[in-house]
Design an enzyme around this catalytic site. Structure first.
Site, mmCIF file in Angstrom:
data_model
loop_
_atom_site.group_PDB
_atom_site.id
_atom_site.type_symbol
_atom_site.label_atom_id
_atom_site.label_comp_id
_atom_site.label_asym_id
_atom_site.label_seq_id
_atom_site.Cartn_x
_atom_site.Cartn_y
_atom_site.Cartn_z
ATOM 1 N N LYS A 40 0.848 -1.205 0.000
ATOM 2 C CA LYS A 40 0.000 0.000 0.000
ATOM 3 C C LYS A 40 0.879 1.250 0.000
ATOM 4 C CE LYS A 40 -0.414 -0.309 5.039
ATOM 5 N NZ LYS A 40 -1.271 -0.775 6.155
ATOM 6 N N ARG A 135 -10.665 -0.220 14.728
ATOM 7 C CA ARG A 135 -10.357 0.595 13.559
ATOM 8 C C ARG A 135 -11.211 0.085 12.418
ATOM 9 N NH1 ARG A 135 -4.307 0.975 10.921
ATOM 10 N NH2 ARG A 135 -4.871 -1.142 10.345
ATOM 11 N N TYR A 254 15.400 30.309 8.144
ATOM 12 C CA TYR A 254 14.192 31.020 8.594
ATOM 13 C C TYR A 254 14.141 31.126 10.106
ATOM 14 C CZ TYR A 254 11.915 30.762 4.004
ATOM 15 O OH TYR A 254 11.581 30.922 2.700
ATOM 16 N N MET A 302 11.248 24.576 2.529
ATOM 17 C CA MET A 302 10.447 23.793 1.573
ATOM 18 C C MET A 302 11.318 22.959 0.639
ATOM 19 S SD MET A 302 7.525 25.032 -1.135
ATOM 20 C CE MET A 302 6.470 25.749 0.107
HETATM 21 C C1 LIG Z 1 -0.428 -1.621 6.918
HETATM 22 C C2 LIG Z 1 -0.961 -2.924 7.360
HETATM 23 C C3 LIG Z 1 -0.129 -4.048 7.437
HETATM 24 C C4 LIG Z 1 1.382 -3.943 7.329
HETATM 25 O O1 LIG Z 1 1.856 -3.455 8.569
HETATM 26 P P1 LIG Z 1 3.413 -3.272 8.872
HETATM 27 O O2 LIG Z 1 3.459 -2.827 10.288
HETATM 28 O O3 LIG Z 1 3.893 -2.232 7.942
HETATM 29 O O4 LIG Z 1 4.070 -4.573 8.640
HETATM 30 C C5 LIG Z 1 -0.705 -5.265 7.685
HETATM 31 N N1 LIG Z 1 -2.046 -5.388 7.877
HETATM 32 C C6 LIG Z 1 -2.871 -4.330 7.855
HETATM 33 C C7 LIG Z 1 -4.316 -4.515 8.115
HETATM 34 C C8 LIG Z 1 -2.364 -3.059 7.612
HETATM 35 O O5 LIG Z 1 -3.179 -1.998 7.607
#
Ligand SMILES: *Cc1c(COP(=O)(O)O)cnc(C)c1O
Length: 361
Positions: A40, A135, A254, A302
């Protein structure tokens, strides 16, 4: 060949050999089970196309993304042979897109199950049961209803996610594991998956059949402790645009937030918060040039950062590249300097150019 323009840009080098080494560690931990790959957020900023291609060659068969758009891109990369799960599941607007692309939604609620059934459940789906993170996922109390609703639906995967895997001794881990093991019994034909990176490294209890490593593939163990270490995958460097010698009592950047205590040689590099190097690392981060540690002076702006390169001697010249993340500047140090996690450091690196080391096949 680097064009002159790219020589003046910050650059992320992704070591695909190191990536494959890390995936292998999880494949070995999985034993008779399987290590998937979580790609992802453009493979945590490392490039989903290149990362997934390399891991597919290495033997990965199951991939996880967060969104449908990521799934569609990944399907185009991988061809038809691999399983791709979309963690966020379907919505009314997009449910029709999963079947044609053979993307497997992860169903997170009774509503999503209803939606999937109404769409004819054209391909397999995963089921996410929430065991304590609150979640995504069905409540434990809904698991029975989910089983009934899914009676004639292909559900080869039941999963949950640990809230405190970075601290293996945290009592919530065991509670989640027990709740998951019990709820998963309702789906005897499905493979079970509980562990992401930290859960997989944190103990055999959490591994079940399918591991879902993400950050571990990209070089961080996901634990609150530095061990075990994984291979360094991401290296960020940026070229020096200007070197100057400034006297004691001058200020840098800055807000004039840094004043030189003595004469200093400084270098301004082509990297800033718009590239994803977090402004929170102002006055705290560092780079490494020719083996010398070069602290960030004053504020990250930036497009630019000014470093103290006094210790780097003659190596500090226009065009020289300073490592800001990599083997000499651990991801964890950058995260600590930025007041955040390795995950955010990597996923922020957007404007940088990317190149790949290590053969793809
Ligand atoms: C992002 C995610 C993972 C991977 O988690 P890591 O800590 O990066 O290994 C696995 N399962 C779910 C449901 C996630 O959202």
């Amino acid at each position: 060949m680097a064009s002159d323009a790219s020589r003046r840009l910050a650059r992320l080098t992704v070591d695909l050999n190191a990536l494959r080494t890390n995936w292998r560690i999880f494949a070995d931990l999985a034993g008779d089970g399987e290590a998937a790959a979580v790609v992802k957020a453009d493979a945590y900023g490392c490039g989903a196309h290149e990362v997934a291609t390399a891991l597919a060659h290495e033997g990965a068969r199951t991939f996880f993304v967060a969104t449908l758009a990521e799934g569609l891109d990944l399907r185009a990369t991988l061809g038809d042979a691999h399983a791709i799960y979309v963690l966020n599941g379907p919505s009314t607007a997009d449910v029709g897109a999963f079947g044609p692309a053979r993307l497997f939604p992860v169903l997170n609620s009774l509503d999503q199950i209803g939606l999937w059934k109404a769409a004819g459940a054209p391909v397999a789906a995963g089921l996410h049961i929430d065991t304590g993170m609150n979640r995504l996922g069905l409540n434990i109390a809904e698991a029975g209803a989910a089983r009934d609703a899914l009676a004639r639906i292909d559900v080869p995967l039941v999963m949950s996610h640990l809230a405190c895997a970075s601290a293996p001794e945290h009592p919530l881990n065991q509670r989640q594991r027990e709740r998951f093991a019990e709820a998963a019994q309702l789906f005897p034909g499905a493979r079970k998956s509980l562990a992401a990176t930290a859960g997989a490294l944190g103990g055999a209890d959490f591994r079940f059949g399918l591991l879902r490593p993400g950050i571990g593939l990209y070089g961080d163990n996901g634990l609150d402790t530095p061990a075990p270490t994984l291979a360094v995958v991401a290296t960020l460097d940026a070229p020096i645009l200007q070197v100057r010698d400034i006297p004691a009592g001058a200020t840098v950047g800055y807000g004039a937030s840094f004043a030189t205590p003595h004469q200093m040689r400084t270098a301004t590099i082509a990297l800033g918060y718009a590239d994803g190097y977090l402004r929170a690392a102002s006055g705290r981060g560092y780079g490494v040039l020719a083996g010398a540690r070069c602290p960030v002076l004053g504020r990250v702006s930036m497009d630019l950062i000014t470093l103290d390169v006094t210790a780097a001697g003659g190596a500090a010249e226009v065009g020289a590249r300073v490592e800001m993340l990599g083997p000499n500047v651990p991801l964890r140090d950058v995260a600590a300097a930025s007041g955040t996690a390795s995950y955010e450091v990597l996923t922020n690196l957007t404007r940088v150019s990317r190149r790949y080391g290590g053969a793809v096949a």
